[in-house]
Motif scaffolding. Structure first.
Motif, PDB file in Angstrom:
ATOM      1  N   ALA A 271       0.758  -1.199  -0.132  1.00 19.91           N
ATOM      2  CA  ALA A 271       0.117   0.134   0.103  1.00 19.91           C
ATOM      3  C   ALA A 271       0.891   1.024  -0.011  1.00 19.91           C
ATOM      4  O   ALA A 271       0.609   2.114  -0.714  1.00 19.91           O
ATOM      5  N   LEU A 272       2.201   1.168   0.864  1.00 23.22           N
ATOM      6  CA  LEU A 272       2.823   2.428   0.983  1.00 23.22           C
ATOM      7  C   LEU A 272       3.457   2.835  -0.348  1.00 23.22           C
ATOM      8  O   LEU A 272       3.625   3.915  -0.971  1.00 23.22           O
ATOM      9  N   GLU A 273       3.893   1.676  -1.143  1.00 27.35           N
ATOM     10  CA  GLU A 273       4.653   1.692  -2.607  1.00 27.35           C
ATOM     11  C   GLU A 273       3.652   2.723  -3.504  1.00 27.35           C
ATOM     12  O   GLU A 273       3.983   3.266  -4.241  1.00 27.35           O
ATOM     13  N   HIS A 274       2.358   2.366  -3.363  1.00 25.87           N
ATOM     14  CA  HIS A 274       1.326   2.786  -4.230  1.00 25.87           C
ATOM     15  C   HIS A 274       1.165   4.377  -3.769  1.00 25.87           C
ATOM     16  O   HIS A 274       1.098   5.154  -4.638  1.00 25.87           O
ATOM     17  N   VAL A 275       1.090   4.751  -2.574  1.00 24.69           N
ATOM     18  CA  VAL A 275       0.811   6.157  -2.083  1.00 24.69           C
ATOM     19  C   VAL A 275       2.098   6.930  -2.628  1.00 24.69           C
ATOM     20  O   VAL A 275       2.042   7.948  -2.912  1.00 24.69           O
ATOM     21  N   GLU A 276       3.352   6.421  -2.410  1.00 27.05           N
ATOM     22  CA  GLU A 276       4.452   7.160  -2.631  1.00 27.05           C
ATOM     23  C   GLU A 276       4.566   7.386  -4.277  1.00 27.05           C
ATOM     24  O   GLU A 276       5.195   8.396  -4.618  1.00 27.05           O
ATOM     25  N   ALA A 277       4.114   6.239  -5.110  1.00 25.51           N
ATOM     26  CA  ALA A 277       4.038   6.452  -6.369  1.00 25.51           C
ATOM     27  C   ALA A 277       3.085   7.542  -6.922  1.00 25.51           C
ATOM     28  O   ALA A 277       3.453   8.220  -7.929  1.00 25.51           O
ATOM     29  N   GLN A 278       1.825   7.376  -6.378  1.00 26.88           N
ATOM     30  CA  GLN A 278       0.874   8.104  -7.002  1.00 26.88           C
ATOM     31  C   GLN A 278       0.703   9.459  -6.483  1.00 26.88           C
ATOM     32  O   GLN A 278       0.252  10.379  -7.102  1.00 26.88           O
ATOM     33  N   GLY A 279       0.973   9.794  -5.121  1.00 27.21           N
ATOM     34  CA  GLY A 279       0.773  10.935  -4.395  1.00 27.21           C
ATOM     35  C   GLY A 279       1.494  12.110  -5.305  1.00 27.21           C
ATOM     36  O   GLY A 279       0.776  13.082  -5.672  1.00 27.21           O
ATOM     37  N   PRO A 280       2.568  12.242  -5.343  1.00 25.87           N
ATOM     38  CA  PRO A 280       3.594  13.121  -5.842  1.00 25.87           C
ATOM     39  C   PRO A 280       3.197  13.489  -7.465  1.00 25.87           C
ATOM     40  O   PRO A 280       3.158  14.662  -7.859  1.00 25.87           O
ATOM     41  N   ALA A 281       2.860  12.445  -8.168  1.00 22.49           N
ATOM     42  CA  ALA A 281       2.474  12.437  -9.350  1.00 22.49           C
ATOM     43  C   ALA A 281       1.026  12.955  -9.848  1.00 22.49           C
ATOM     44  O   ALA A 281       0.604  13.189 -11.084  1.00 22.49           O
ATOM     45  N   GLY A 282       0.145  12.777  -8.722  1.00 26.03           N
ATOM     46  CA  GLY A 282      -1.026  13.242  -9.090  1.00 26.03           C
ATOM     47  C   GLY A 282      -1.916  12.103  -9.684  1.00 26.03           C
ATOM     48  O   GLY A 282      -3.189  12.241 -10.267  1.00 26.03           O
ATOM     49  N   GLU A 283      -1.599  10.894  -9.493  1.00 20.73           N
ATOM     50  CA  GLU A 283      -2.007   9.863 -10.500  1.00 20.73           C
ATOM     51  C   GLU A 283      -3.217   9.226  -9.626  1.00 20.73           C
ATOM     52  O   GLU A 283      -3.339   9.367  -8.249  1.00 20.73           O
ATOM     53  N   ILE A 284      -4.329   8.553 -10.291  1.00 23.65           N
ATOM     54  CA  ILE A 284      -5.183   7.524  -9.476  1.00 23.65           C
ATOM     55  C   ILE A 284      -5.456   6.488 -10.056  1.00 23.65           C
ATOM     56  O   ILE A 284      -4.959   6.024 -11.181  1.00 23.65           O
ATOM     57  N   GLY A 285      -6.079   5.350  -9.548  1.00 27.07           N
ATOM     58  CA  GLY A 285      -6.107   3.965 -10.056  1.00 27.07           C
ATOM     59  C   GLY A 285      -5.386   3.049  -9.277  1.00 27.07           C
ATOM     60  O   GLY A 285      -4.559   3.177  -8.296  1.00 27.07           O
ATOM     61  N   HIS A 286      -5.817   1.717  -9.653  1.00 23.20           N
ATOM     62  CA  HIS A 286      -4.944   0.668  -8.931  1.00 23.20           C
ATOM     63  C   HIS A 286      -3.718   0.066  -9.622  1.00 23.20           C
ATOM     64  O   HIS A 286      -2.886  -0.400  -8.870  1.00 23.20           O
ATOM     65  N   ASN A 287      -3.705   0.582 -10.951  1.00 23.93           N
ATOM     66  CA  ASN A 287      -2.368   0.000 -11.576  1.00 23.93           C
ATOM     67  C   ASN A 287      -1.257   1.154 -11.332  1.00 23.93           C
ATOM     68  O   ASN A 287      -1.527   2.363 -11.344  1.00 23.93           O
ATOM     69  N   SER A 288      -0.067   0.381 -11.385  1.00 19.87           N
ATOM     70  CA  SER A 288       1.164   1.160 -11.293  1.00 19.87           C
ATOM     71  C   SER A 288       1.487   1.996 -12.455  1.00 19.87           C
ATOM     72  O   SER A 288       0.869   1.815 -13.582  1.00 19.87           O
ATOM     73  N   GLN A 289       2.400   2.722 -12.619  1.00 23.59           N
ATOM     74  CA  GLN A 289       2.640   3.605 -13.441  1.00 23.59           C
ATOM     75  C   GLN A 289       3.140   2.830 -14.839  1.00 23.59           C
ATOM     76  O   GLN A 289       2.885   3.206 -15.858  1.00 23.59           O
ATOM     77  N   ASP A 290       3.744   1.611 -14.543  1.00 26.93           N
ATOM     78  CA  ASP A 290       4.054   0.779 -15.804  1.00 26.93           C
ATOM     79  C   ASP A 290       2.951  -0.254 -16.143  1.00 26.93           C
ATOM     80  O   ASP A 290       3.162  -1.066 -17.021  1.00 26.93           O
ATOM     81  N   GLY A 291       1.914   0.060 -15.583  1.00 25.24           N
ATOM     82  CA  GLY A 291       0.865  -0.680 -15.897  1.00 25.24           C
ATOM     83  C   GLY A 291       0.496  -2.023 -15.061  1.00 25.24           C
ATOM     84  O   GLY A 291      -0.428  -2.829 -15.268  1.00 25.24           O
ATOM     85  N   GLU A 292       1.477  -2.200 -14.088  1.00 28.53           N
ATOM     86  CA  GLU A 292       1.302  -3.243 -13.088  1.00 28.53           C
ATOM     87  C   GLU A 292      -0.088  -3.134 -12.159  1.00 28.53           C
ATOM     88  O   GLU A 292      -0.500  -2.242 -11.981  1.00 28.53           O
ATOM     89  N   ARG A 293      -0.821  -4.424 -12.289  1.00 26.28           N
ATOM     90  CA  ARG A 293      -2.253  -4.465 -11.642  1.00 26.28           C
ATOM     91  C   ARG A 293      -1.732  -4.407 -10.119  1.00 26.28           C
ATOM     92  O   ARG A 293      -0.690  -5.004  -9.684  1.00 26.28           O
ATOM     93  N   PHE A 294      -2.926  -4.327  -9.428  1.00 26.90           N
ATOM     94  CA  PHE A 294      -2.811  -4.125  -7.659  1.00 26.90           C
ATOM     95  C   PHE A 294      -2.239  -5.686  -7.604  1.00 26.90           C
ATOM     96  O   PHE A 294      -1.581  -5.836  -6.550  1.00 26.90           O
ATOM     97  N   ASP A 295      -3.030  -6.674  -8.168  1.00 22.74           N
ATOM     98  CA  ASP A 295      -2.574  -8.083  -7.519  1.00 22.74           C
ATOM     99  C   ASP A 295      -1.455  -8.395  -7.804  1.00 22.74           C
ATOM    100  O   ASP A 295      -0.749  -9.358  -7.034  1.00 22.74           O
ATOM    101  N   ALA A 296      -0.773  -8.159  -8.962  1.00 25.03           N
ATOM    102  CA  ALA A 296       0.513  -8.396  -9.196  1.00 25.03           C
ATOM    103  C   ALA A 296       1.344  -7.701  -8.344  1.00 25.03           C
ATOM    104  O   ALA A 296       2.410  -7.994  -7.823  1.00 25.03           O
ATOM    105  N   ARG A 297       1.253  -6.314  -7.980  1.00 24.79           N
ATOM    106  CA  ARG A 297       1.944  -5.616  -6.885  1.00 24.79           C
ATOM    107  C   ARG A 297       2.022  -6.305  -5.617  1.00 24.79           C
ATOM    108  O   ARG A 297       2.972  -6.370  -4.777  1.00 24.79           O
ATOM    109  N   LEU A 298       0.820  -6.838  -4.896  1.00 27.32           N
ATOM    110  CA  LEU A 298       0.524  -7.586  -3.947  1.00 27.32           C
ATOM    111  C   LEU A 298       1.756  -8.851  -3.938  1.00 27.32           C
ATOM    112  O   LEU A 298       2.211  -9.207  -3.034  1.00 27.32           O
TER     113      LEU A 298
END
Length: 241
Positions: free
Chosen positions: A101-128
């Protein structure tokens, strides 16, 4: 740590204060969000009475009447659901889910992004899974906007504007047993909170082979008064199996 426990989900909203280090405050909000979720799970009727005592929160009032009227039946439906809901065991805290969860916050917060996928398209289940999750059921809720734990959890349980009430369903999923929460600042929404869940509970029987396919995500954004845009907006995202 591998999951014989179940990995937690990260739900957090951060209101920055000059007198308190940001990291320390974020951790306090993370803890408060999980405590609020566990109160709702273990005492659903008491949580319903809390809602009835405050039909409109201060945060909702700040969004304006248009936001509150977008889904007028959501509040009453949530109260009815809670009054009928059987108590569930609390979710245990898991460091793997916290880290995901922290990885997603640190990646999305400064960039102003939303969604479950990471910037490179990785899905939330793959991140877990990358963080070490091994579970039969996983889910993720994300709230953007509310700045304290009570408002975060309230909005996810009422789930206005989300036809499936997927956030509420994740919070009260009987097979989920652990959660990880991370909250922090967001460039466009002021605050965000990620909650990752995993299960099933040890009591669950007859579940099939692990399934970690995300069922997609949905977003509900409530309009805010012009002076509050974009920092007073709310977006809620959920992913589930």
């Amino acid at each position: 740590m591998r999951i014989g426990k179940y990995l937690p989900a990260s739900l957090t909203a951060l209101a920055l204060a000059l007198a308190i280090p940001a990291a320390a405050q974020a951790g306090e909000v993370d803890d408060a969000v999980l405590a609020e979720v566990n109160f709702a799970r273990t005492h659903p009727q008491d949580y319903a009475r809390r809602l009835m005592l405050q039909p409109v929160s201060d945060w909702e009032r700040a969004l304006g009447p248009d936001a509150r009227s977008a889904d007028p039946g959501a509040f009453a439906e949530a109260v009815d659901f809670l009054l009928r809901q059987s108590p569930l065991p609390p979710l245990s805290r898991d460091q793997i889910l916290d880290a995901a969860a922290l990885e997603h916050v640190e990646a999305q917060g400064p960039a102003g992004e939303i969604g479950h996928n990471s910037q490179d398209g990785e899905r939330f289940d793959a991140r877990l899974r990358r963080h070490g999750l091994q579970a039969q059921v996983a889910a993720e809720n994300i709230a953007y906007g509310p700045s304290n734990a009570r408002d975060v959890v309230r909005e996810l349980i009422i789930d206005s504007g989300v036809a499936s009430r997927g956030h509420r369903r994740n919070i009260f999923h009987a097979d989920l047993a652990a959660a990880g929460v991370a909250c922090g600042p967001h460039r466009d929404y002021a605050a965000m909170c990620v909650m990752d869940f995993a299960g099933p509970s040890p009591e669950a029987q007859g579940l099939e082979a692990p399934r970690l396919e995300a069922d997609g995500w949905r977003q509900a954004a409530l309009s805010a008064p012009a002076f509050a845009r974009p920092r007073g907006l709310l977006a809620r995202l959920f992913g589930a199996l």
